[in-house]
Design a protein around this motif. Structure first.
Motif, short mmCIF file in Angstrom:
data_model
loop_
_atom_site.label_atom_id
_atom_site.label_comp_id
_atom_site.label_asym_id
_atom_site.label_seq_id
_atom_site.Cartn_x
_atom_site.Cartn_y
_atom_site.Cartn_z
N PHE A 296 -1.73 0.89 -3.85
CA PHE A 296 -0.97 -0.20 -4.18
C PHE A 296 -0.65 -0.49 -5.22
O PHE A 296 -0.96 0.07 -6.26
CB PHE A 296 -1.92 -1.63 -4.27
CG PHE A 296 -3.03 -1.82 -2.61
CD1 PHE A 296 -2.32 -2.38 -2.10
CD2 PHE A 296 -4.12 -1.60 -2.44
CE1 PHE A 296 -3.36 -2.05 -0.66
CE2 PHE A 296 -5.02 -1.26 -1.47
CZ PHE A 296 -4.51 -2.05 0.13
N VAL A 297 0.76 -0.77 -4.80
CA VAL A 297 1.42 -0.64 -5.87
C VAL A 297 2.87 -1.99 -5.85
O VAL A 297 3.24 -2.16 -5.15
CB VAL A 297 3.27 0.61 -5.56
CG1 VAL A 297 3.88 0.28 -6.52
CG2 VAL A 297 2.12 1.57 -5.44
N ASP A 298 2.42 -2.59 -7.02
CA ASP A 298 3.40 -3.75 -7.21
C ASP A 298 4.90 -3.72 -7.78
O ASP A 298 4.91 -2.98 -8.15
CB ASP A 298 2.57 -4.60 -8.64
CG ASP A 298 2.71 -5.47 -8.94
OD1 ASP A 298 2.93 -6.45 -7.55
OD2 ASP A 298 2.66 -6.73 -9.68
N ILE A 299 5.04 -4.51 -6.26
CA ILE A 299 6.71 -3.95 -6.33
C ILE A 299 6.99 -5.62 -6.90
O ILE A 299 6.79 -6.52 -6.71
CB ILE A 299 7.45 -3.89 -5.34
CG1 ILE A 299 6.77 -2.21 -5.22
CG2 ILE A 299 8.47 -3.91 -4.52
CD1 ILE A 299 7.41 -1.85 -3.77
N LYS A 300 7.90 -6.16 -7.28
CA LYS A 300 8.63 -7.03 -7.78
C LYS A 300 9.58 -7.45 -7.38
O LYS A 300 10.86 -6.28 -7.91
CB LYS A 300 8.83 -7.09 -9.72
CG LYS A 300 7.16 -6.88 -10.65
CD LYS A 300 7.80 -7.63 -11.59
CE LYS A 300 6.59 -7.35 -11.79
NZ LYS A 300 5.84 -7.56 -13.77
N ALA A 301 9.97 -8.39 -6.54
CA ALA A 301 11.56 -9.10 -5.90
C ALA A 301 12.41 -9.25 -6.88
O ALA A 301 12.91 -9.92 -8.19
CB ALA A 301 11.10 -9.85 -5.09
N PRO B 104 1.11 -0.57 0.00
CA PRO B 104 -0.13 0.27 0.20
C PRO B 104 1.30 1.07 0.25
O PRO B 104 2.01 1.30 0.07
CB PRO B 104 -0.38 -0.32 0.80
CG PRO B 104 0.03 -1.54 2.28
CD PRO B 104 1.06 -1.75 1.34
N GLN B 105 -0.02 2.25 -0.32
CA GLN B 105 1.21 3.38 -0.76
C GLN B 105 0.21 4.70 -0.67
O GLN B 105 -0.95 4.75 -1.06
CB GLN B 105 1.61 3.49 -2.57
CG GLN B 105 2.49 4.33 -2.78
CD GLN B 105 3.62 5.05 -3.57
OE1 GLN B 105 2.70 4.11 -4.73
NE2 GLN B 105 4.23 5.73 -3.58
N LEU B 106 0.41 5.25 0.29
CA LEU B 106 -0.49 6.36 0.60
C LEU B 106 -0.17 8.24 0.22
O LEU B 106 1.17 8.22 0.00
CB LEU B 106 0.11 7.04 2.05
CG LEU B 106 -0.53 6.09 3.19
CD1 LEU B 106 -0.54 6.68 4.59
CD2 LEU B 106 -2.41 5.94 3.48
N ARG B 107 -1.19 8.06 -0.62
CA ARG B 107 -0.71 9.79 -1.63
C ARG B 107 -1.55 10.78 -0.59
O ARG B 107 -2.78 10.46 -0.71
CB ARG B 107 -1.29 9.32 -2.93
CG ARG B 107 -0.58 8.54 -3.58
CD ARG B 107 -0.73 8.02 -5.57
NE ARG B 107 0.04 7.42 -5.59
CZ ARG B 107 -0.06 7.67 -6.79
NH1 ARG B 107 -0.85 8.52 -8.14
NH2 ARG B 107 0.38 7.00 -7.83
N MET B 108 -0.75 11.49 -0.60
CA MET B 108 -1.57 13.22 -0.18
C MET B 108 -1.41 13.96 -1.26
O MET B 108 -0.18 14.41 -1.31
CB MET B 108 -0.76 13.17 1.50
CG MET B 108 -0.96 11.82 2.07
SD MET B 108 -0.32 13.16 4.02
CE MET B 108 0.53 13.67 4.53
#
Length: 189
Positions: free
Chosen positions: A184-189, A4-8
């Protein structure tokens, strides 16, 4: 994996200002001015000119003498002739006292007493130069001036002043906001 990514998102508040300028009206009436100039006082005093002409010498030169002048001349001439006669007699008496000295005083005295003096002739100008005396006193002028200062009367008029007060209004034009969103940001490991 999704994080999850918060945007303000925020917007600042804006303030609005509305001004009404002050107004100032000034009217200056002209001063009331009164000037009076009295005349100057002038006095002029003059003395008359004086001309004197003395022609008594010129009149005497052409034998137009006054009685008192003739009496003075005759008495002066008589006195001079008396002194000359006395001197001649004294001189002749001295010569006779010294008769024993050389010469013949009786003959020379007889000749001297019997002859009249020779008349002299010459050219004379009548009346003589400078016998008329002229004297002139010019007129005198005395001037006195008295200046009178001007009479100045000044009445000041007060200015007419009107003033309209200005105004400043401050208000909230736009409110501040804060928007928070979660993505939500998809991060690939």
């Amino acid at each position: 994996m999704e994080f999850p990514q918060l945007r303000m998102e925020s917007t600042s508040a804006q303030i609005g200002i509305q001004t009404k300028n002050a107004k100032n009206y000034i009217q200056q009436p002209m001063a009331d001015l009164s000037i009076e100039q009295p005349k100057a006082e002038l006095s002029i005093i003059t003395t008359s000119p004086r001309l004197t002409i003395d022609q008594s010498q010129a009149r005497a030169d052409v034998d137009l003498k006054s009685i008192s002048q003739r009496v003075d001349e005759f008495s002066q001439k008589g006195y001079q002739d008396l002194l000359a006669g006395i001197a001649r007699r004294v001189n002749q008496g001295n010569q006779l006292m010294k008769i024993e000295n050389s010469g013949n005083p009786i003959v020379s005295q007889a000749k001297q007493n019997s002859e009249k003096p020779a008349k002299e002739f010459g050219i004379t100008f009548v009346p003589s130069y400078g016998s008329i005396k002229i004297n002139y006193e010019p007129a005198k002028v005395y001037i006195e001036a008295k200046e009178n200062k001007p009479k100045i009367d000044v009445k000041l008029n007060k200015p007419n002043v009107q003033y309209e007060q200005g105004n400043v209004e401050i208000y909230l034009q736009k409110r501040n906001e804060l928007k928070i969103s979660v993505d939500f940001v998809d991060i690939k490991a």
